[in-house]
Structure formats: C-alpha cells, structure tokens
Design an enzyme around this catalytic site. Sequence first.
Site, mmCIF file in Angstrom:
data_model
loop_
_atom_site.group_PDB
_atom_site.id
_atom_site.type_symbol
_atom_site.label_atom_id
_atom_site.label_comp_id
_atom_site.label_asym_id
_atom_site.label_seq_id
_atom_site.Cartn_x
_atom_site.Cartn_y
_atom_site.Cartn_z
ATOM 1 N N ASP A 111 -29.651 -12.571 -23.903
ATOM 2 C CA ASP A 111 -28.313 -12.575 -24.489
ATOM 3 C C ASP A 111 -27.295 -12.376 -23.371
ATOM 4 O O ASP A 111 -27.471 -11.532 -22.488
ATOM 5 C CB ASP A 111 -28.191 -11.470 -25.537
ATOM 6 C CG ASP A 111 -26.991 -11.663 -26.435
ATOM 7 O OD1 ASP A 111 -27.177 -11.933 -27.640
ATOM 8 O OD2 ASP A 111 -25.846 -11.551 -25.932
ATOM 9 N N ASN B 11 -29.018 -12.330 -38.191
ATOM 10 C CA ASN B 11 -27.787 -12.198 -38.966
ATOM 11 C C ASN B 11 -27.513 -13.483 -39.735
ATOM 12 O O ASN B 11 -27.830 -14.580 -39.254
ATOM 13 C CB ASN B 11 -26.605 -11.908 -38.033
ATOM 14 C CG ASN B 11 -26.748 -10.574 -37.315
ATOM 15 O OD1 ASN B 11 -27.163 -9.589 -37.918
ATOM 16 N ND2 ASN B 11 -26.430 -10.535 -36.025
ATOM 17 N N HIS C 145 -31.154 -17.451 -34.966
ATOM 18 C CA HIS C 145 -31.768 -16.837 -33.788
ATOM 19 C C HIS C 145 -32.225 -15.435 -34.155
ATOM 20 O O HIS C 145 -31.581 -14.730 -34.937
ATOM 21 C CB HIS C 145 -30.783 -16.780 -32.614
ATOM 22 C CG HIS C 145 -29.423 -16.291 -32.988
ATOM 23 N ND1 HIS C 145 -28.487 -17.092 -33.604
ATOM 24 C CD2 HIS C 145 -28.849 -15.078 -32.853
ATOM 25 C CE1 HIS C 145 -27.400 -16.394 -33.838
ATOM 26 N NE2 HIS C 145 -27.586 -15.161 -33.396
HETATM 27 P P1 AMP Z 1 -25.033 -13.423 -33.786
HETATM 28 O O1 AMP Z 1 -23.849 -12.523 -33.936
HETATM 29 O O2 AMP Z 1 -26.251 -12.932 -34.491
HETATM 30 O O3 AMP Z 1 -24.688 -14.866 -34.152
HETATM 31 O O4 AMP Z 1 -25.409 -13.390 -32.258
HETATM 32 C C1 AMP Z 1 -24.952 -14.322 -31.318
HETATM 33 C C2 AMP Z 1 -25.363 -13.810 -29.960
HETATM 34 O O5 AMP Z 1 -25.313 -14.898 -29.046
HETATM 35 C C3 AMP Z 1 -24.477 -12.709 -29.407
HETATM 36 O O6 AMP Z 1 -25.252 -11.541 -29.154
HETATM 37 C C4 AMP Z 1 -23.894 -13.324 -28.128
HETATM 38 O O7 AMP Z 1 -23.761 -12.370 -27.097
HETATM 39 C C5 AMP Z 1 -24.935 -14.382 -27.792
HETATM 40 N N1 AMP Z 1 -24.458 -15.503 -27.000
HETATM 41 C C6 AMP Z 1 -23.367 -16.266 -27.222
HETATM 42 N N2 AMP Z 1 -23.265 -17.235 -26.289
HETATM 43 C C7 AMP Z 1 -24.333 -17.087 -25.469
HETATM 44 C C8 AMP Z 1 -24.809 -17.777 -24.316
HETATM 45 N N3 AMP Z 1 -24.143 -18.811 -23.796
HETATM 46 N N4 AMP Z 1 -25.946 -17.345 -23.718
HETATM 47 C C9 AMP Z 1 -26.619 -16.287 -24.215
HETATM 48 N N5 AMP Z 1 -26.234 -15.599 -25.307
HETATM 49 C C10 AMP Z 1 -25.104 -15.981 -25.922
#
Ligand code: AMP
Length: 116
Positions: free
Chosen positions: A31, A88, A101
């Site tokens: 992440d 989520n 994810h």
């Molecule tokens: P969610 O709130 O469950 O949709 O989680 C989305 C997650 O994706 C968050 O923890 C972000 O920090 C992560 N995220 C967003 N963009 C990227 C990226 N380019 N590379 C890695 N993680 C990411």
Amino acid sequence: MAEETIFSKIIRKEIPADILYQDELVTAFRDISPKAPTHILIVPNVLIPTVNEVEAEHEQALGRLFTVARKLAAEAGLSEDGYRLIMNCNRHGGQEVYHIHMHLLGGRPLGPMLAR
Ligand code: AMP
C-alpha cells in the site's frame, strides 16, 4: 463495463508499484500509504469494482486472495502474532479504489476492529 482504476495499471505494470507477488489470478503490492508496519493489498487481476459485483465465476480468484495472504503474512513474519484482512465496500465501508482488494495489515497490535 466497469471503469478501470489505478490498480489495473499496476497489474499490467504500466505504473510503478512494489509488487510482492503476481500470478494469473491475483497481484499483491505494498500500500502506498501504509497504516501498519506491514500493509499489503492483494487484488484479483480481473476488475471487480466492489463485493456487490462478485459472481460465482470469481470464486477461484477470490479464494486465491486468501492463499496469497497466508503466504505473504508468513513471509513477513506475521503468522504467529497475527494480522488483519480487510475488504471495504462502497461509501459506508470506506472504499476508495473501485477494484476490490484485500488489505493485509500487521506488525503491531491493531487494536479494536472498529473505532466508534
Ligand atoms: P480502500 O479504502 O479499501 O479502497 O483502500 C484503497 C487503498 O489503496 C488505500 O489504502 C490507498 O493507500 C491504496 N492506494 C491507492 N493508490 C495506490 C497506489 N498507487 N499504490 C498502492 N496503493 C495505493
């Protein structure tokens, strides 16, 4: 057709990410904004926007999320102390990226499951 997110580009390696594992069904990468010492995202390679769109045909890929989570947790030394897996869904679930994810979080006591 669901709209692609940044995760599709990571899966295709069109943009950089710290990819820890990839096979024909799933991809796992760190992440970008870690909430714990270990914070890994494990995603199906196929675009499924939310858990609401999950179908029986996705069962193999979604099952693979768990076997890869188990393997990556072991590699990170988390198995014995434990860790948390989170998925989520939509606004109330706090979903930000609409490509489902699994979050793998660990490396410290994570506290109660939900803040009030
Ligand atoms: P969610 O709130 O469950 O949709 O989680 C989305 C997650 O994706 C968050 O923890 C972000 O920090 C992560 N995220 C967003 N963009 C990227 C990226 N380019 N590379 C890695 N993680 C990411």
